[in-house]
Structures are given as structure tokens and as C-alpha cells.
Design a protein around this motif. Structure first.
Motif, PDB file in Angstrom:
ATOM      1  N   SER A 187       0.815  -1.218   0.000  1.00 34.45           N
ATOM      2  CA  SER A 187       0.000   0.000   0.000  1.00 34.45           C
ATOM      3  C   SER A 187       0.850   1.271   0.000  1.00 34.45           C
ATOM      4  O   SER A 187       0.458   2.292  -0.576  1.00 34.45           O
ATOM      5  N   SER A 188       2.015   1.217   0.614  1.00 34.37           N
ATOM      6  CA  SER A 188       2.892   2.394   0.614  1.00 34.37           C
ATOM      7  C   SER A 188       3.394   2.693  -0.804  1.00 34.37           C
ATOM      8  O   SER A 188       3.449   3.854  -1.224  1.00 34.37           O
ATOM      9  N   LYS A 189       3.747   1.641  -1.539  1.00 33.18           N
ATOM     10  CA  LYS A 189       4.180   1.838  -2.925  1.00 33.18           C
ATOM     11  C   LYS A 189       3.030   2.338  -3.785  1.00 33.18           C
ATOM     12  O   LYS A 189       3.224   3.163  -4.691  1.00 33.18           O
ATOM     13  N   ALA A 190       1.834   1.834  -3.506  1.00 32.85           N
ATOM     14  CA  ALA A 190       0.657   2.291  -4.251  1.00 32.85           C
ATOM     15  C   ALA A 190       0.434   3.783  -4.025  1.00 32.85           C
ATOM     16  O   ALA A 190       0.120   4.524  -4.961  1.00 32.85           O
ATOM     17  N   ALA A 191       0.598   4.199  -2.784  1.00 32.35           N
ATOM     18  CA  ALA A 191       0.428   5.625  -2.471  1.00 32.35           C
ATOM     19  C   ALA A 191       1.480   6.462  -3.203  1.00 32.35           C
ATOM     20  O   ALA A 191       1.177   7.559  -3.701  1.00 32.35           O
ATOM     21  N   GLU A 192       2.709   5.951  -3.292  1.00 40.80           N
ATOM     22  CA  GLU A 192       3.766   6.674  -4.014  1.00 40.80           C
ATOM     23  C   GLU A 192       3.418   6.808  -5.496  1.00 40.80           C
ATOM     24  O   GLU A 192       3.609   7.869  -6.104  1.00 40.80           O
ATOM     25  N   THR A 193       2.902   5.722  -6.078  1.00 40.69           N
ATOM     26  CA  THR A 193       2.499   5.753  -7.486  1.00 40.69           C
ATOM     27  C   THR A 193       1.406   6.785  -7.716  1.00 40.69           C
ATOM     28  O   THR A 193       1.465   7.592  -8.657  1.00 40.69           O
ATOM     29  N   LEU A 194       0.400   6.776  -6.858  1.00 38.75           N
ATOM     30  CA  LEU A 194      -0.730   7.698  -7.018  1.00 38.75           C
ATOM     31  C   LEU A 194      -0.315   9.137  -6.731  1.00 38.75           C
ATOM     32  O   LEU A 194      -0.869  10.074  -7.315  1.00 38.75           O
ATOM     33  N   GLU A 195       0.649   9.315  -5.839  1.00 40.78           N
ATOM     34  CA  GLU A 195       1.162  10.659  -5.565  1.00 40.78           C
ATOM     35  C   GLU A 195       1.765  11.262  -6.835  1.00 40.78           C
ATOM     36  O   GLU A 195       1.520  12.432  -7.171  1.00 40.78           O
ATOM     37  N   LYS A 196       2.533  10.448  -7.561  1.00 41.38           N
ATOM     38  CA  LYS A 196       3.119  10.916  -8.821  1.00 41.38           C
ATOM     39  C   LYS A 196       2.036  11.195  -9.856  1.00 41.38           C
ATOM     40  O   LYS A 196       2.124  12.160 -10.625  1.00 41.38           O
ATOM     41  N   MET A 197       1.020  10.365  -9.876  1.00 42.78           N
ATOM     42  CA  MET A 197      -0.044  10.541 -10.866  1.00 42.78           C
ATOM     43  C   MET A 197      -0.873  11.793 -10.595  1.00 42.78           C
ATOM     44  O   MET A 197      -1.315  12.466 -11.526  1.00 42.78           O
ATOM     45  N   THR A 198      -1.080  12.116  -9.318  1.00 44.97           N
ATOM     46  CA  THR A 198      -1.838  13.330  -9.014  1.00 44.97           C
ATOM     47  C   THR A 198      -1.059  14.582  -9.395  1.00 44.97           C
ATOM     48  O   THR A 198      -1.641  15.637  -9.643  1.00 44.97           O
ATOM     49  N   GLN A 199       0.262  14.467  -9.462  1.00 47.02           N
ATOM     50  CA  GLN A 199       1.060  15.594  -9.937  1.00 47.02           C
ATOM     51  C   GLN A 199       0.884  15.785 -11.440  1.00 47.02           C
ATOM     52  O   GLN A 199       0.885  16.908 -11.943  1.00 47.02           O
ATOM     53  N   LYS A 200       0.690  14.687 -12.150  1.00 54.34           N
ATOM     54  CA  LYS A 200       0.521  14.734 -13.606  1.00 54.34           C
ATOM     55  C   LYS A 200      -0.932  15.044 -13.983  1.00 54.34           C
ATOM     56  O   LYS A 200      -1.198  15.718 -14.981  1.00 54.34           O
ATOM     57  N   TYR A 201      -1.878  14.530 -13.191  1.00 48.01           N
ATOM     58  CA  TYR A 201      -3.309  14.750 -13.447  1.00 48.01           C
ATOM     59  C   TYR A 201      -3.921  15.399 -12.201  1.00 48.01           C
ATOM     60  O   TYR A 201      -4.740  14.792 -11.510  1.00 48.01           O
ATOM     61  N   SER A 202      -3.528  16.600 -11.912  1.00 49.67           N
ATOM     62  CA  SER A 202      -3.918  17.244 -10.651  1.00 49.67           C
ATOM     63  C   SER A 202      -5.410  17.547 -10.563  1.00 49.67           C
ATOM     64  O   SER A 202      -5.935  17.753  -9.476  1.00 49.67           O
ATOM     65  N   ASN A 203      -6.107  17.550 -11.688  1.00 50.20           N
ATOM     66  CA  ASN A 203      -7.543  17.855 -11.678  1.00 50.20           C
ATOM     67  C   ASN A 203      -8.420  16.615 -11.707  1.00 50.20           C
ATOM     68  O   ASN A 203      -9.629  16.708 -11.963  1.00 50.20           O
ATOM     69  N   SER A 204      -7.842  15.457 -11.440  1.00 54.07           N
ATOM     70  CA  SER A 204      -8.613  14.212 -11.429  1.00 54.07           C
ATOM     71  C   SER A 204      -9.032  13.863  -9.998  1.00 54.07           C
ATOM     72  O   SER A 204      -8.217  13.403  -9.197  1.00 54.07           O
ATOM     73  N   SER A 205     -10.295  14.076  -9.682  1.00 53.70           N
ATOM     74  CA  SER A 205     -10.788  13.723  -8.346  1.00 53.70           C
ATOM     75  C   SER A 205     -10.709  12.216  -8.125  1.00 53.70           C
ATOM     76  O   SER A 205     -10.534  11.743  -7.000  1.00 53.70           O
ATOM     77  N   GLU A 206     -10.828  11.468  -9.203  1.00 56.76           N
ATOM     78  CA  GLU A 206     -10.741  10.004  -9.116  1.00 56.76           C
ATOM     79  C   GLU A 206      -9.389   9.576  -8.554  1.00 56.76           C
ATOM     80  O   GLU A 206      -9.315   8.712  -7.671  1.00 56.76           O
ATOM     81  N   LEU A 207      -8.323  10.176  -9.046  1.00 60.80           N
ATOM     82  CA  LEU A 207      -6.990   9.809  -8.563  1.00 60.80           C
ATOM     83  C   LEU A 207      -6.764  10.263  -7.129  1.00 60.80           C
ATOM     84  O   LEU A 207      -6.125   9.561  -6.344  1.00 60.80           O
TER      85      LEU A 207
END
Length: 401
Positions: A187-207
Motif C-alpha cells: 500500500s505504501s508503494k501504491a500511495a507513491e504511485t498515485l502521488e506521482k499521478m496526481t502531480q501529472k493529473y492534478s484535476n482528477s478527483s478520481e486519482l
């Protein structure tokens, strides 16, 4: 007479001018601009050929690339998978489509061979890596294999590491990567992955919601709270974010009133992910804690109607379908009336033994840890913890329990 001389003079001058104008330049001067242009073009061509030879550049490849790029941009528009296909992948779309078709027909071993071959020849192919990742993913589910699961995680990660990944493909691969990491227990790695994705898609409430859930699973409540708040800033009507934020406020902050409002709004939205027994349970529990028992029972009853609880009185979130469940039992129905009678006859002894353990210094009863107490003093005596019997705390008479 003077007029006649003047006319002759003018005629003579006109004749001289006409002769001067009709004089033709030499052939060399006529061809000179052409010769100069030809010479310049020749020099440029020689320089290009010399540079190509030095840097080992194939001019025919450059021409083919420019033509291919132009034709690709024109024809990609009509290609069904254009949004997930890079320019280079478009040139091998036939191979990629073959792999997709094999996977669609559930011919996973065949798909694995196709994608493995593609990735071997084109190691930077985003769709090739993604297809290989999805194939490993499906094989992991089919064969219940952690090895295949970890292979799929590695390939999804490779997709994100490429430079020319189409935006839609990056989104698909990143979401699935985080999902598989969570499933694997990372789960910690998953959070790291999603953290990077929210930087790329900052307007995605889904992410942001996915990031919040990953942080909750990892026990990081404050980052989870911030993620759900960010999702609500993007979409104030996001029911999924509301139920999760309400859950945090009710269970972590112990703020029943604010938790109730968010849980109610989220459940009423009927958005995907809000129909969950945990949210109905904690909404009803919060209502009971502020003495709104009738409203709480209505919530529990609604949960029972949609299959989340066995009944409004049986609100366990995990049930075994093969076992009978009912809110009230008679001793005879339990088929354990003999042992129930022993408890009934010896309740005073049991009470005294329990009270003896309530000693503040020597007692083994500790404050309950699940926030079940509304008021008063509530302690628990733990027989088992994480599947292990706490023998040092047991009486000899309880060893057979």
C-alpha cells in the motif's frame, strides 16, 4: 532650315539610343545566376552527404521517417486505439492488435508470446509493455500466482518510465499499477504511485480518491484526509470522497455531527463505492451516539434491505453464507442449551472472577480499543490477539476455551 537640322539631330540621337538598348549580353552573363545557384546547391549536398557519413545517418531512413510521420498523423485519427498508441507504436499496430485480440479471446499463453516478442524487439514500446503487463495480470488471477502478479507490477511500472507514453495509456497503466500494488500488500508503494499521478493529473478527483484510500490502508490518516479534501475541492459533489472523509472524521476525530453530515450526503449520492456496509454502520453508530436511535435504526434497516446487513439488528460486515444468522435465539435453537445452563447457574462466580481482574494495578482487564464506549468505564480481557492465545493471562479453567 534650323528646324530641319534639329529634327535630323534628334533622329540621330534616337538611333543611337535604340542601338544601345538592343545590345544583347553575352551567354556567360545570362547563365551566371543559374551556375551560382547550382554550385551552392552542390556544396550543400556534399556537406549533407559528408555529415551523414560521419554520423552514420541513413538519409533514406530520414525520408521514410518524415513520410511515415506525415501519413501516420493523417491516418491515426481513424484508428480505434489512437488515444493509447504512440507514433512509433502505430507502425507496429498490427502486432499489437494481434496481442490484444488473443487476450480478448482469453488465449493468455498466446498473448504472452506475442507481447514478449514485441517487447524483445521494441523494448520501449508503451503498448507492448502495457499488453505484457495486462497478460501477466490476468495470468496471476487465473493461476493465483504472486510471481505473475509481481511480473505485471514490474511491467506496468516500465510503461510509466517510457518517454513517449500517450496520456490515456499512462493513466490506465498508473491506476492499475497502484491497484495491483495494493492487492499485493504494498500500500505504501501504491500511495507513491498515485502521488506521482496526481502531480501529472492534478484535476482528477478520481486519482485523489484512490490516493486517499491507499493512505487509509497504509494507516496514514492525515494524508488520506488531505487527499479526500482535494477531491472535494475539484468536485464538491463527489459522494465517494464524502463518505471516506466522513468515516475519518467520525472514527479518528470522534466528531459525530460532522461525520454524520458527510456520511449522509455521500450515501444519498449513490455514487459508485458509497454502497458499503462500513459507511452505513458508522452513520448509524454516530446517530446512536447523539441519541438519535430511531434514525439510526432506519439507516440499519436500509442497509439490510440492500443486502449489507443480515438484519437491522445483525450488522456484522463479514458473514459466512453457509451459517444461519438470526437476531434472537432460544437455548434450544442453539443446540448448546446444556452449556448455556451452566453459565446461567454460575453467573455469580463468573462475575466475581471478572471483578477480581478489574484491579487497577494487578488486573488484566484493559480499556477497550475500538471506541465502543459512549460513557462510563469499559474494559476488556483479551483471550486471543492476532490469532495467538494470551496464555499468561488465562486461568487454568479457561485453558480449554
Amino acid at each position: 532650315m534650323s528646324n530641319l537640322k534639329q529634327r535630323k539631330k534628334n533622329h540621330h540621337l534616337e538611333h543611337k539610343d535604340d542601338g544601345r538598348k538592343s545590345k544583347k549580353p553575352s551567354a556567360f552573363y545570362q547563365a551566371k545566376p543559374f551556375v551560382i545557384s547550382l554550385a551552392i546547391a552542390t556544396v550543400i549536398l556534399l556537406l549533407i552527404l559528408l555529415g551523414a557519413n560521419i554520423y552514420n545517418i541513413n538519409l533514406l531512413d530520414i525520408y521514410r521517417y518524415s513520410v511515415t510521420k506525415q501519413s501516420t498523423s493523417e491516418s491515426k485519427v481513424s484508428y480505434p486505439k489512437a488515444s493509447i498508441t504512440s507514433v512509433n507504436d502505430y507502425s507496429i499496430r498490427g502486432l499489437l492488435d494481434d496481442g490484444d485480440q488473443s487476450m480478448k479471446e482469453n488465449k493468455l499463453d498466446e498473448a504472452l508470446k506475442i507481447y514478449s516478442s514485441i517487447v524483445k524487439k521494441y523494448p520501449s514500446s508503451p503498448r507492448g509493455l502495457y499488453g505484457l503487463a495486462v497478460t501477466f495480470d490476468k495470468l496471476a488471477e487465473k493461476r493465483r500466482s504472486n510471481d505473475y502478479l509481481e511480473n505485471s507490477i514490474a511491467e506496468y511500472q516500465k510503461v510509466l518510465n517510457q518517454k513517449d507514453v500517450p496520456k490515456d495509456l499512462y493513466f490506465l497503466a498508473g491506476k492499475r499499477l497502484a491497484n495491483r500494488q495494493t492487492f499485493r500488500g504494498w500500500s505504501s508503494k501504491a500511495a507513491e504511485t498515485l502521488e506521482k499521478m496526481t502531480q501529472k493529473y492534478s484535476n482528477s478527483s478520481e486519482l485523489w480518491n484512490e490516493l486517499g484510500v491507499s493512505n487509509l490502508i497504509a494507516g496514514r490518516n492525515d494524508p488520506a484526509r488531505q487527499a479526500f479534501k482535494q477531491a472535494l475541492e475539484i468536485n464538491p459533489n463527489d459522494g465517494y470522497a464524502k463518505v471516506h472523509l466522513g468515516f475519518i472524521i467520525k472514527t479518528i476525530d470522534l466528531n459525530n455531527e460532522d461525520g454524520i453530515k458527510l456520511l449522509q450526503d455521500g450515501i444519498q449520492s449513490k455514487h459508485p463505492g458509497t454502497k458499503d456496509g462500513r459507511f452505513y454502520f458508522h452513520l448509524g453508530d454516530a446517530l446512536q451516539r447523539i441519541d438519535k436511535n430511531n434514525e439510526a435504526l432506519e439507516v440499519y434497516e436500509e442497509g439490510a434491505k440492500i443486502g449489507l446487513f443480515l438484519s437491522k439488528y445483525q450488522r456484522s460486515l463479514y458473514n459466512v453464507n453457509s451459517l444461519t444468522g438470526q437476531p434472537w435465539w432460544t437455548p434450544e435453537q442453539t443446540k448448546n442449551n446444556k452449556y448455556l445452563k451452566l453459565l446461567e447457574d454460575n453467573w455469580k462466580v463468573i462475575r466475581d472472577e471478572g471483578l477480581a481482574q478489574m484491579d487497577a494495578e494487578k488486573g488484566t482487564f484493559l480499556p477497550e480499543e475500538e471506541n465502543l464506549r459512549e460513557k462510563g468505564d469499559w474494559k476488556q480481557f483479551t483471550l486471543y490477539q492476532q490469532g495467538k492465545k494470551k496464555c499468561s493471562q488465562l486461568y487454568e479453567g479457561t485453558e480449554d476455551m
